[in-house]
Scaffold this active site. Structure first.
Site, PDB file in Angstrom:
ATOM      1  N   ALA A  11      -2.852   7.164  17.089  1.00 52.54           N
ATOM      2  CA  ALA A  11      -3.663   8.307  16.947  1.00 52.54           C
ATOM      3  C   ALA A  11      -3.459   9.540  17.979  1.00 52.54           C
ATOM      4  CB  ALA A  11      -5.062   7.922  17.293  1.00 52.54           C
ATOM      5  N   ARG A  56      -1.099  11.623  17.182  1.00 50.70           N
ATOM      6  CA  ARG A  56      -0.808  12.909  16.341  1.00 50.70           C
ATOM      7  C   ARG A  56      -1.240  12.555  14.900  1.00 50.70           C
ATOM      8  NH1 ARG A  56       5.526  11.197  16.694  1.00 50.70           N
ATOM      9  NH2 ARG A  56       5.630  10.338  14.498  1.00 50.70           N
ATOM     10  N   ASP A  67       1.914  -1.437  21.596  1.00 50.89           N
ATOM     11  CA  ASP A  67       2.682  -1.680  20.372  1.00 50.89           C
ATOM     12  C   ASP A  67       1.869  -2.661  19.686  1.00 50.89           C
ATOM     13  OD1 ASP A  67       4.130  -2.497  18.367  1.00 50.89           O
ATOM     14  OD2 ASP A  67       5.893  -3.111  19.685  1.00 50.89           O
ATOM     15  N   VAL A  68       1.134  -2.034  18.260  1.00 52.76           N
ATOM     16  CA  VAL A  68       0.262  -2.890  17.429  1.00 52.76           C
ATOM     17  C   VAL A  68       1.075  -4.137  16.942  1.00 52.76           C
ATOM     18  CG1 VAL A  68      -1.183  -0.872  16.822  1.00 52.76           C
ATOM     19  CG2 VAL A  68       0.808  -1.584  15.430  1.00 52.76           C
ATOM     20  N   TYR A  88       8.803   0.222   3.019  1.00 53.47           N
ATOM     21  CA  TYR A  88       7.444   0.656   3.149  1.00 53.47           C
ATOM     22  C   TYR A  88       6.444   0.676   2.171  1.00 53.47           C
ATOM     23  CZ  TYR A  88       4.440   5.077   4.362  1.00 53.47           C
ATOM     24  OH  TYR A  88       3.107   5.793   4.589  1.00 53.47           O
ATOM     25  N   ALA A  89       7.008   0.745   0.839  1.00 50.13           N
ATOM     26  CA  ALA A  89       6.205   0.338  -0.360  1.00 50.13           C
ATOM     27  C   ALA A  89       5.850  -0.948  -0.071  1.00 50.13           C
ATOM     28  CB  ALA A  89       7.172   0.591  -1.699  1.00 50.13           C
ATOM     29  N   THR A  90       6.600  -1.871   0.006  1.00 47.91           N
ATOM     30  CA  THR A  90       6.235  -3.466   0.122  1.00 47.91           C
ATOM     31  C   THR A  90       5.006  -3.457   1.197  1.00 47.91           C
ATOM     32  OG1 THR A  90       8.404  -3.996  -0.405  1.00 47.91           O
ATOM     33  CG2 THR A  90       7.052  -5.695   0.863  1.00 47.91           C
ATOM     34  N   LYS A  99       3.127  -1.187   2.364  1.00 45.87           N
ATOM     35  CA  LYS A  99       1.631  -0.458   1.999  1.00 45.87           C
ATOM     36  C   LYS A  99       0.945  -1.251   0.937  1.00 45.87           C
ATOM     37  CE  LYS A  99       1.586   2.902   4.824  1.00 45.87           C
ATOM     38  NZ  LYS A  99       0.834   2.791   6.392  1.00 45.87           N
TER      39      LYS A  99
HETATM   40  N1  LIG Z   1       1.902  11.868   5.949  1.00 46.69           N
HETATM   41  C1  LIG Z   1       1.932  11.083   4.908  1.00 46.69           C
HETATM   42  O1  LIG Z   1       1.976  11.783   3.917  1.00 46.69           O
HETATM   43  C2  LIG Z   1       1.261   9.812   4.743  1.00 46.69           C
HETATM   44  C3  LIG Z   1       1.048   9.340   3.122  1.00 46.69           C
HETATM   45  C4  LIG Z   1       0.685   8.282   2.946  1.00 46.69           C
HETATM   46  C5  LIG Z   1       0.431   7.200   4.262  1.00 46.69           C
HETATM   47  N2  LIG Z   1       0.514   7.507   5.604  1.00 46.69           N
HETATM   48  C6  LIG Z   1       0.228   6.742   6.263  1.00 46.69           C
HETATM   49  O2  LIG Z   1      -0.691   7.155   7.300  1.00 46.69           O
HETATM   50  C7  LIG Z   1      -0.481   6.782   8.537  1.00 46.69           C
HETATM   51  C8  LIG Z   1      -0.307   7.918   9.621  1.00 46.69           C
HETATM   52  O3  LIG Z   1       0.866   8.814   9.207  1.00 46.69           O
HETATM   53  P1  LIG Z   1       1.106  10.059  10.056  1.00 46.69           P
HETATM   54  O4  LIG Z   1       1.870  10.948   8.775  1.00 46.69           O
HETATM   55  O5  LIG Z   1       0.069  10.634  10.791  1.00 46.69           O
HETATM   56  O6  LIG Z   1       2.508   9.415  10.796  1.00 46.69           O
HETATM   57  P2  LIG Z   1       2.855  10.124  12.140  1.00 46.69           P
HETATM   58  O7  LIG Z   1       4.387   9.635  12.410  1.00 46.69           O
HETATM   59  O8  LIG Z   1       2.682  11.645  12.403  1.00 46.69           O
HETATM   60  O9  LIG Z   1       2.079   9.412  13.196  1.00 46.69           O
HETATM   61  C9  LIG Z   1       1.979   8.126  13.111  1.00 46.69           C
HETATM   62  C10 LIG Z   1       1.763   7.556  14.758  1.00 46.69           C
HETATM   63  O10 LIG Z   1       1.832   6.185  14.962  1.00 46.69           O
HETATM   64  C11 LIG Z   1       2.389   5.688  16.099  1.00 46.69           C
HETATM   65  N3  LIG Z   1       3.002   4.429  16.079  1.00 46.69           N
HETATM   66  C12 LIG Z   1       4.217   4.120  15.531  1.00 46.69           C
HETATM   67  N4  LIG Z   1       4.394   2.852  15.769  1.00 46.69           N
HETATM   68  C13 LIG Z   1       3.338   2.325  16.578  1.00 46.69           C
HETATM   69  C14 LIG Z   1       3.134   1.212  17.205  1.00 46.69           C
HETATM   70  N5  LIG Z   1       3.869   0.001  16.842  1.00 46.69           N
HETATM   71  N6  LIG Z   1       2.125   0.950  17.745  1.00 46.69           N
HETATM   72  C15 LIG Z   1       1.186   1.820  17.968  1.00 46.69           C
HETATM   73  N7  LIG Z   1       1.396   3.151  17.616  1.00 46.69           N
HETATM   74  C16 LIG Z   1       2.404   3.261  16.559  1.00 46.69           C
HETATM   75  C17 LIG Z   1       3.304   6.771  16.440  1.00 46.69           C
HETATM   76  O11 LIG Z   1       3.758   6.964  17.726  1.00 46.69           O
HETATM   77  C18 LIG Z   1       2.525   8.054  15.959  1.00 46.69           C
HETATM   78  O12 LIG Z   1       1.763   8.581  17.068  1.00 46.69           O
HETATM   79  C19 LIG Z   1       0.831   5.722   8.662  1.00 46.69           C
HETATM   80  O13 LIG Z   1       0.263   4.327   8.379  1.00 46.69           O
HETATM   81  C20 LIG Z   1       1.493   6.414   7.297  1.00 46.69           C
HETATM   82  O14 LIG Z   1       2.145   5.229   6.693  1.00 46.69           O
HETATM   83  C21 LIG Z   1       1.029   8.796   5.779  1.00 46.69           C
END
Ligand SMILES: NC(=O)c1ccc[n+]([C@@H]2O[C@H](COP(=O)([O-])OP(=O)(O)OC[C@H]3O[C@@H](n4cnc5c(N)ncnc54)[C@H](O)[C@@H]3O)[C@@H](O)[C@H]2O)c1
Length: 249
Positions: A10, A12, A59-60, A150-152, A154
């Protein structure tokens, strides 16, 4: 007292917009990201708007860090009864070039991360006999070139979500997934960079292929989370909501 919610990743993007929205909806929100420092920006925005939030670093995909984070949220904000598993990474490559490390990292964050966070948080939901879990899937779950990992992950999250719905329903807990299409964030900026495309024309090209004729914004996803965690959504469980400006983009 306000119910507590945890939003992972959260600092960003979609996670930050979701944390702001849940705070505006009246939740006390734990803003969880890899580093507590990174999470502070979102917390500051929530507090400036009159909401309550806590920055948590973890780290989740690390079981000890996850347990410590959930314990801390319970102690400082109250039992977390809402969990949004949003943290994510991409490590795109065509299959023949995909490294073991890139496969493993994507599974670590999305699958192991959502599993560990949910296992730790569900106890509080069962104690409260009320809970809401939302997992971030993606239209990539339907298959996407360069995203075997990633597809796997998701697609896996969709099976995870449906199983949570079945196991936890009788305790007043719902579980749903949101599968976003193209959303303007750092993640999609990095994709444009990787394939050597300028950002603005890339967004315009993607938007042109979307039925509602625009790119998605983090707030579009936050709005859907807000609905799924609301009181009135208690009969919606085990669903995957595609939020993509059309049936599949
Ligand atoms: N942007 C898109 O078009 C899109 C589309 C489909 C799904 N998603 C999914 O939505 C979610 C958010 O995407 P976004 O575009 O805001 O991504 P982003 O890269 O802007 O933000 C992801 C955040 O996750 C954090 N993160 C990464 N690894 C971590 C870990 N191990 N522990 C804790 N935090 C961690 C990062 O530090 C970052 O702040 C993701 O799961 C992404 O796969 C995004």
């Amino acid at each position: 007292m306000a119910r507590a919610a945890i939003v992972t990743g959260a600092a960003r993007g979609i996670g930050a917009a979701t944390a702001r929205r849940l705070a505006a909806d009246g939740f006390a929100v734990a803003v969880l990201d890899l580093s507590e420092d990174d999470a502070r920006g979102t917390v500051g925005e929530i507090e400036a708007a009159g909401g309550r939030a806590l920055a948590v670093g973890a780290d989740v995909g690390d079981a000890d860090q996850v347990q410590a984070a959930v314990d801390r949220v319970a102690a400082e904000l109250g039992p977390p009864v809402v969990l949004v598993n949003n943290a994510g990474v991409t490590r795109d490559n065509l299959l023949f070039k995909m490294s073991d490390a890139d496969w493993d990292l994507v599974m670590h964050v999305h699958l192991r991360g959502s599993f560990l966070m949910t296992r730790a948080a569900q106890k509080h939901m069962i104690d409260a006999q009320w809970g809401r879990i939302v997992n971030l899937s993606s239209t990539s779950a339907l298959g996407n070139r360069g995203q075997a990992n990633y597809a796997t992950a998701k697609a896996g999250l969709q099976g995870f979500t449906k199983t949570l719905a079945i196991e936890l329903g009788k305790f007043g807990v719902t579980a749903n997934a949101i599968a976003p299409g193209f959303i303007v964030t750092d993640m999609t900026r990095a994709t444009a960079e990787r394939i050597g495309e300028e950002w603005e024309p890339y967004v315009a090209k993607r938007a042109a292929a979307i039925p509602v004729a625009r790119a998605g914004q983090p707030e579009d996803i936050a709005h859907t989370v807000s609905f799924l965690v609301s009181e009135g959504a208690g009969f919606v469980s085990g669903q995957v909501v595609y939020v993509a400006g059309g049936p599949r983009t």
